[in-house]
Motif scaffolding. Structure first.
Motif, PDB file in Angstrom:
ATOM      1  N   GLN A  61      -1.408  -5.379   4.314  1.00  9.47           N
ATOM      2  CA  GLN A  61      -0.488  -4.607   5.144  1.00  9.47           C
ATOM      3  C   GLN A  61       0.942  -4.615   4.618  1.00  9.47           C
ATOM      4  N   GLY A  62       1.228  -5.479   3.665  1.00 11.34           N
ATOM      5  CA  GLY A  62       2.564  -5.547   3.101  1.00 11.34           C
ATOM      6  C   GLY A  62       2.626  -6.571   1.993  1.00 11.34           C
ATOM      7  N   SER A  63       3.816  -6.756   1.428  1.00 12.70           N
ATOM      8  CA  SER A  63       3.977  -7.667   0.303  1.00 12.70           C
ATOM      9  C   SER A  63       3.752  -9.120   0.712  1.00 12.70           C
ATOM     10  N   PHE A  64       4.067  -9.462   1.978  1.00 14.02           N
ATOM     11  CA  PHE A  64       3.808 -10.821   2.457  1.00 14.02           C
ATOM     12  C   PHE A  64       2.323 -11.138   2.396  1.00 14.02           C
ATOM     13  N   TRP A  65       1.484 -10.208   2.867  1.00 13.18           N
ATOM     14  CA  TRP A  65       0.039 -10.415   2.853  1.00 13.18           C
ATOM     15  C   TRP A  65      -0.484 -10.499   1.416  1.00 13.18           C
ATOM     16  N   LYS A  66       0.003  -9.626   0.568  1.00 10.85           N
ATOM     17  CA  LYS A  66      -0.438  -9.653  -0.826  1.00 10.85           C
ATOM     18  C   LYS A  66      -0.084 -10.980  -1.478  1.00 10.85           C
ATOM     19  N   SER A  67       1.127 -11.447  -1.250  1.00 12.60           N
ATOM     20  CA  SER A  67       1.557 -12.723  -1.819  1.00 12.60           C
ATOM     21  C   SER A  67       0.720 -13.876  -1.285  1.00 12.60           C
ATOM     22  N   PHE A  68       0.375 -13.846  -0.003  1.00 12.79           N
ATOM     23  CA  PHE A  68      -0.430 -14.911   0.597  1.00 12.79           C
ATOM     24  C   PHE A  68      -1.823 -14.934  -0.010  1.00 12.79           C
ATOM     25  N   PHE A  69      -2.467 -13.774  -0.100  1.00 15.01           N
ATOM     26  CA  PHE A  69      -3.820 -13.721  -0.671  1.00 15.01           C
ATOM     27  C   PHE A  69      -3.819 -14.086  -2.150  1.00 15.01           C
ATOM     28  N   LEU A  70      -2.736 -13.754  -2.832  1.00 13.18           N
ATOM     29  CA  LEU A  70      -2.618 -14.047  -4.259  1.00 13.18           C
ATOM     30  C   LEU A  70      -2.401 -15.543  -4.497  1.00 13.18           C
ATOM     31  N   ASN A  71      -1.463 -16.135  -3.770  1.00 15.10           N
ATOM     32  CA  ASN A  71      -1.055 -17.516  -4.027  1.00 15.10           C
ATOM     33  C   ASN A  71      -1.876 -18.550  -3.263  1.00 15.10           C
ATOM     34  N   GLU A  72      -2.209 -18.250  -2.004  1.00 21.82           N
ATOM     35  CA  GLU A  72      -2.947 -19.204  -1.178  1.00 21.82           C
ATOM     36  C   GLU A  72      -4.449 -19.151  -1.449  1.00 21.82           C
ATOM     37  N   LEU A  73      -4.970 -17.959  -1.733  1.00 26.72           N
ATOM     38  CA  LEU A  73      -6.411 -17.795  -1.917  1.00 26.72           C
ATOM     39  C   LEU A  73      -6.801 -17.470  -3.358  1.00 26.72           C
ATOM     40  N   GLY A  74      -5.809 -17.320  -4.229  1.00 28.76           N
ATOM     41  CA  GLY A  74      -6.091 -17.110  -5.643  1.00 28.76           C
ATOM     42  C   GLY A  74      -6.820 -15.816  -5.956  1.00 28.76           C
ATOM     43  N   GLN A  75      -6.573 -14.767  -5.167  1.00 32.37           N
ATOM     44  CA  GLN A  75      -7.253 -13.497  -5.398  1.00 32.37           C
ATOM     45  C   GLN A  75      -6.621 -12.740  -6.571  1.00 32.37           C
ATOM     46  N   PRO A  76      -7.439 -12.072  -7.384  1.00 27.46           N
ATOM     47  CA  PRO A  76      -6.899 -11.298  -8.508  1.00 27.46           C
ATOM     48  C   PRO A  76      -5.980 -10.186  -8.010  1.00 27.46           C
ATOM     49  N   GLU A  77      -4.879 -10.008  -8.684  1.00 26.52           N
ATOM     50  CA  GLU A  77      -3.895  -9.025  -8.223  1.00 26.52           C
ATOM     51  C   GLU A  77      -4.451  -7.608  -8.229  1.00 26.52           C
ATOM     52  N   ASN A  78      -5.374  -7.322  -9.151  1.00 29.13           N
ATOM     53  CA  ASN A  78      -5.900  -5.959  -9.225  1.00 29.13           C
ATOM     54  C   ASN A  78      -6.812  -5.603  -8.044  1.00 29.13           C
ATOM     55  N   LYS A  79      -7.237  -6.609  -7.268  1.00 32.82           N
ATOM     56  CA  LYS A  79      -8.037  -6.346  -6.066  1.00 32.82           C
ATOM     57  C   LYS A  79      -7.160  -6.067  -4.847  1.00 32.82           C
ATOM     58  N   LEU A  80      -5.890  -6.447  -4.917  1.00 37.98           N
ATOM     59  CA  LEU A  80      -5.002  -6.400  -3.758  1.00 37.98           C
ATOM     60  C   LEU A  80      -4.187  -5.112  -3.758  1.00 37.98           C
ATOM     61  N   LYS A  81      -4.404  -4.273  -2.748  1.00 38.03           N
ATOM     62  CA  LYS A  81      -3.721  -2.993  -2.649  1.00 38.03           C
ATOM     63  C   LYS A  81      -2.899  -2.948  -1.360  1.00 38.03           C
ATOM     64  N   ILE A  82      -1.605  -2.715  -1.488  1.00 37.27           N
ATOM     65  CA  ILE A  82      -0.743  -2.636  -0.314  1.00 37.27           C
ATOM     66  C   ILE A  82      -0.818  -1.247   0.311  1.00 37.27           C
ATOM     67  N   VAL A  83      -1.185  -1.220   1.588  1.00 37.45           N
ATOM     68  CA  VAL A  83      -1.122   0.010   2.388  1.00 37.45           C
ATOM     69  C   VAL A  83      -0.430  -0.360   3.700  1.00 37.45           C
ATOM     70  N   HIS A  84       0.821   0.034   3.833  1.00 39.59           N
ATOM     71  CA  HIS A  84       1.533  -0.246   5.077  1.00 39.59           C
ATOM     72  C   HIS A  84       0.883   0.517   6.232  1.00 39.59           C
ATOM     73  N   ASN A  85       0.965  -0.063   7.422  1.00 40.19           N
ATOM     74  CA  ASN A  85       0.477   0.661   8.595  1.00 40.19           C
ATOM     75  C   ASN A  85       1.165   2.010   8.707  1.00 40.19           C
ATOM     76  N   TRP A  86       0.566   2.928   9.434  1.00 42.07           N
ATOM     77  CA  TRP A  86       1.067   4.298   9.449  1.00 42.07           C
ATOM     78  C   TRP A  86       1.021   4.888  10.845  1.00 42.07           C
ATOM     79  N   ILE A  87       1.825   5.914  11.028  1.00 48.91           N
ATOM     80  CA  ILE A  87       1.810   6.711  12.250  1.00 48.91           C
ATOM     81  C   ILE A  87       2.133   8.152  11.865  1.00 48.91           C
ATOM     82  N   ASP A  88       1.931   9.050  12.802  1.00 46.85           N
ATOM     83  CA  ASP A  88       2.305  10.446  12.609  1.00 46.85           C
ATOM     84  C   ASP A  88       3.685  10.625  13.234  1.00 46.85           C
ATOM     85  N   ALA A  89       4.719  10.522  12.413  1.00 45.34           N
ATOM     86  CA  ALA A  89       6.093  10.469  12.918  1.00 45.34           C
ATOM     87  C   ALA A  89       6.499  11.728  13.675  1.00 45.34           C
ATOM     88  N   LYS A  90       5.856  12.855  13.385  1.00 42.57           N
ATOM     89  CA  LYS A  90       6.266  14.097  14.050  1.00 42.57           C
ATOM     90  C   LYS A  90       5.904  14.115  15.531  1.00 42.57           C
TER      91      LYS A  90
END
Length: 362
Positions: free
Chosen positions: A148-177
């Motif tokens: 959901q963000g860079s914090f989550w990516k960093s946690f999965f990368l550093n705490e769980l040792g996940q390969p960076e190429n598996k980790l894709k950041i997609v921020h939550n979304w809304i229809d702003a209009k």
């Protein structure tokens, strides 16, 4: 049916609203995704896992519903063409149920994508080594882990040792209009909390802040429900602060939109979060926002630029942040304009469509 479309078995929350009338973040995310322009490229096969309530349920109730969902999933895997398995999950047993489905799907040769969406998952990983091992086992069977963000990516990368190429950041979304508001400040100032009324969301910190803020130039609405709703309602009456704080229960649809549009300040002093949709909705509604520095919230809130960040549990920090806005209406306007610009740049559904097109390899 167009056989050229990719067939995606999507495990998530697809009700239009929960039993209490609420529309949770995961519910909104799942429905908005399947109704986006991705439907022109994807045949969605849906397995709904919406919980009947956020309150405690019996073991039999949870187990029976879980078994029925698993039967449905395995029917699709065995008898239907499925190209990709996508699972939106929260934490605890919900995460494990969907995670083991992904492990079996991977064994059957399917592409697997997991999207964890609850701040409680991180707590479970940190405090429970047994649970952490299960999470690691599940992640090993996933081709992609959506963060959901860079914090989550960093946690999965550093705490769980996940390969960076598996980790894709997609921020939550809304229809702003769907959100539209002028920057006219009301008198008194309208402050809004929108979400589950429980300790994790910091509702008692809000109550304590109101007890400190003995001013007549604001009114605070709490829209939602949960295990602390009755206790908090009683405390408001016992402490004679009902002139400053009102309990509204769940709101949704136009009622929610109108409430957001009437709000000048939005507060969310949570103790743990992923990236809450209510915060994005408030920013899209041009509210000045005050939120805890947890989860992926710092990915979208730049302190004193497009809102204010406080530490979880810091009642005095919450009071000071509210007073900064109450004493400076121009600051409300400045931060609310910046908040809307952030949403338009980072959290629009069109951006998410592009990212999921890449993740799903459409």
């Amino acid at each position: 049916m167009n056989n050229k479309k990719k067939r995606v078995l999507f495990i998530g929350s697809f009700k239009t609203k929960g039993k209490e009338g609420n529309v949770g973040g995961q519910m909104f995310a799942c429905n908005s995704l399947i109704n986006s322009d991705l439907k022109n490229k994807v045949d969605w096969i849906l397995v709904d896992t919406t919980a009947t309530t956020n309150l405690k349920r019996s073991v039999f109730n949870k187990l029976s519903k879980s078994i029925l969902r698993l039967i449905k999933v395995f029917y699709y895997l065995i008898f239907c063409r499925v190209d990709v398995i996508l699972a939106f999950c929260s934490s605890g047993n919900s995460f494990l149920e969907k995670g083991y489905v992904l492990k079996i799907s991977k064994f059957l040769g399917k592409r697997t994508i997991i999207a964890p969406r609850s701040g409680h998952l991180i707590d479970g990983i940190i405090t429970n080594q047994g649970f952490k091992k299960k999470v690691l086992s599940i992640f090993e069977s996933c081709d992609t882990i959506i963060c959901q963000g860079s914090f989550w990516k960093s946690f999965f990368l550093n705490e769980l040792g996940q390969p960076e190429n598996k980790l894709k950041i997609v921020h939550n979304w809304i229809d702003a209009k769907n959100y539209n508001k002028t920057n006219k400040i009301k008198t008194p100032i309208n402050i809004l909390f929108l979400g589950w009324v429980d300790k994790n969301k910091g509702v008692w910190d809000i109550f304590n802040a109101v007890n400190i803020l003995k001013r007549s130039d604001y009114k605070l609405n709490i829209a939602g429900n949960g295990e602390e709703f009755q206790k908090l309602s009683k405390a408001i009456l016992e402490n004679s602060v009902q002139d400053r704080i009102e309990m509204l229960d769940w709101v949704y649809g136009n009622h929610k939109i109108n409430l957001l549009n009437d709000a000048d300040i939005f507060i969310l002093p949570s103790y743990r979060e992923g990236l809450p949709n209510s915060l994005l909705e408030a920013m899209a509604s041009k509210c000045a926002v005050i939120a805890s520095n947890v989860g992926a919230i710092p990915d979208i809130i730049n302190h004193n630029i497009n809102g204010k960040l406080i530490n979880p549990g810091d009642v005095n920090g919450l009071v000071n942040a509210i007073e900064d806005y109450l004493d400076n209406h121009e600051l409300i306007k400045k931060h609310s304009e910046s908040a809307l610009q952030t949403i338009q740049k980072k959290n629009s559904i069109s951006i998410v469509e592009i990212k999921f097109s890449s993740i799903l390899k459409l």
